[in-house]
Design an enzyme around this catalytic site. Structure first.
Site, PDB file in Angstrom:
ATOM      1  N   LYS A  12       0.818  -1.219   0.000  1.00 13.07           N
ATOM      2  CA  LYS A  12       0.000   0.000   0.000  1.00 13.07           C
ATOM      3  C   LYS A  12       0.851   1.267   0.000  1.00 13.07           C
ATOM      4  O   LYS A  12       2.049   1.235   0.271  1.00 13.07           O
ATOM      5  CB  LYS A  12      -0.991  -0.033   1.169  1.00 13.07           C
TER       6      LYS A  12
ATOM      7  N   ARG B 143      -3.477 -10.117   5.140  1.00 11.27           N
ATOM      8  CA  ARG B 143      -3.976 -10.184   3.763  1.00 11.27           C
ATOM      9  C   ARG B 143      -2.879  -9.628   2.866  1.00 11.27           C
ATOM     10  O   ARG B 143      -2.556  -8.441   2.945  1.00 11.27           O
ATOM     11  CB  ARG B 143      -5.256  -9.347   3.655  1.00 11.27           C
TER      12      ARG B 143
HETATM   13  N1  HH2 Z   1      -7.474  -3.831   1.066  1.00 14.51           N
HETATM   14  C1  HH2 Z   1      -7.843  -3.844  -0.224  1.00 14.51           C
HETATM   15  C2  HH2 Z   1      -8.991  -4.544  -0.635  1.00 14.51           C
HETATM   16  N2  HH2 Z   1      -9.732  -5.238   0.251  1.00 14.51           N
HETATM   17  N3  HH2 Z   1     -10.101  -5.983   2.457  1.00 14.51           N
HETATM   18  C3  HH2 Z   1      -9.751  -5.993   3.751  1.00 14.51           C
HETATM   19  N4  HH2 Z   1     -10.483  -6.697   4.631  1.00 14.51           N
HETATM   20  N5  HH2 Z   1      -8.654  -5.313   4.203  1.00 14.51           N
HETATM   21  C4  HH2 Z   1      -7.869  -4.576   3.374  1.00 14.51           C
HETATM   22  O1  HH2 Z   1      -6.885  -3.947   3.855  1.00 14.51           O
HETATM   23  C5  HH2 Z   1      -8.206  -4.538   1.979  1.00 14.51           C
HETATM   24  C6  HH2 Z   1      -9.365  -5.267   1.555  1.00 14.51           C
HETATM   25  C7  HH2 Z   1      -7.020  -3.116  -1.239  1.00 14.51           C
HETATM   26  O2  HH2 Z   1      -6.026  -3.964  -1.777  1.00 14.51           O
HETATM   27  P1  HH2 Z   1      -6.148  -4.719  -3.190  1.00 14.51           P
HETATM   28  O3  HH2 Z   1      -7.256  -5.726  -3.146  1.00 14.51           O
HETATM   29  O4  HH2 Z   1      -4.820  -5.262  -3.581  1.00 14.51           O
HETATM   30  O5  HH2 Z   1      -6.459  -3.561  -4.205  1.00 14.51           O
HETATM   31  P2  HH2 Z   1      -7.769  -3.109  -4.969  1.00 14.51           P
HETATM   32  O6  HH2 Z   1      -8.791  -2.730  -3.958  1.00 14.51           O
HETATM   33  O7  HH2 Z   1      -7.298  -1.960  -5.815  1.00 14.51           O
HETATM   34  O8  HH2 Z   1      -8.251  -4.281  -5.790  1.00 14.51           O
END
Ligand code: HH2
Length: 282
Positions: free
Chosen positions: A227, A261
């Site tokens: 992040k 995660r």
């Molecule tokens: N972060 C993201 C998405 N979902 N869910 C939880 N529970 N906690 C988190 O910190 C979290 C999440 C963002 O990361 P990513 O899925 O890699 O990116 P994007 O939302 O752009 O798909």
């Protein structure tokens, strides 16, 4: 040290043992996720990636069809369903726990019907009035994540008096709402939502003081992977944040996180296990 959170998480007919630490591997079936957008939009590629993450040691796979990165546009339900369902159906044939990363009840229901075990809802059941009932109907595991604002607006000007105390209060309030909808405490885990309506200082304070969030007695999940707060500290682009993620994972586990995660499962599983061993809970 910090109060012990209950070491089990009920996810339908499965109980995840969290006495050590569990790794949730990220499968983004999206064109626009912040770190791997477009790489796994094709279901075949997403499934292959999921299988690789299982081989790398993932305990849970978190499958998402809508990016929640700052400024992301919402995706219609039919598009999201078309992205994630074939991936859930195929990965269901493995033994790994499957989580659906969605804020839409129709998407959660379809994924649960296809065999998913967990609903990971970044709105903590506030986004869709049906979501809590869907999770309760299936006895699904639920991730209740803190976010200030919405993905479109959340990084505009996040403000808190005391970020960790306010997140703790939010968890208590969402636990009441979830209980009222018929979700058992054993099905809940809480997530402070790194990067969701937080400045660099807020994110660092959350990791530093994570132990304060264990007082509800439920496991805490943390998602620092790649992040932008890491980019801000180290001045590195998104593809160069492995070590920064490792530091955040190690500190989160040291401070009591039960689940991390992450994108880089193979490396972060080792980091998390090592930190858990030092913590005394291998
Ligand atoms: N972060 C993201 C998405 N979902 N869910 C939880 N529970 N906690 C988190 O910190 C979290 C999440 C963002 O990361 P990513 O899925 O890699 O990116 P994007 O939302 O752009 O798909």
């Amino acid at each position: 040290m910090f109060p012990e959170a209950s070491p089990y998480w009920q996810c339908r007919d499965r109980w995840l043992d969290l006495r050590s630490v569990a790794v949730m591997g990220i499968v983004n079936v999206t064109p626009d996720s912040f770190s791997d957008g477009g790489r796994f939009l094709d279901p075949e590629r997403a499934v292959a990636h999921g299988l690789q993450l299982i081989a790398d040691g993932a305990d849970i796979l978190d499958i998402g069809g809508e990016s929640t990165r700052p400024g992301a546009e919402p995706v219609p339900a039919d598009v999201e369903l078309r992205r994630v369902l074939p991936v859930v159906e195929r990965l269901r044939q493995t033994n790994v726990l499957l989580s659906i990363d969605t804020a839409k009840a129709v998407v959660a229901r379809a994924a649960l019907e296809a065999g998913a075990h967990i609903v990971n809802d970044v709105t903590a059941l506030r986004g869709d009035p049906e979501m809590a009932h869907v999770a309760a109907d299936f006895g699904a595991g639920v991730v209740l994540m803190h976010m200030q604002g919405t993905p479109r607006t959340m990084q505009a000007n996040p403000t808190y008096r005391d970020v960790v105390a306010e997140i703790g209060g939010f968890f208590a309030e969402r636990r009441q709402a979830a209980r009222a909808a018929g979700i058992a405490d054993e099905c809940m885990v809480f997530d402070p939502g790194i990067g969701f309506g937080k400045t660099l200082e807020h994110n660092l304070a959350i990791l530093r003081r994570l132990g304060e969030l264990l007082s509800l007695g439920r496991p805490v999940l943390v998602g620092p992977s790649r992040k932008s707060f890491i980019g801000k500290v180290l001045d590195v682009p998104v593809e160069d944040r492995l070590e920064g993620t490792a530091a955040a994972v190690a500190i989160a586990v040291w401070n009591g996180a039960a689940i991390v995660r992450v994108h880089d499962v193979r490396a972060m599983k080792r980091v998390a296990q090592m930190a858990a061993a030092i913590r005394g809970s291998l």
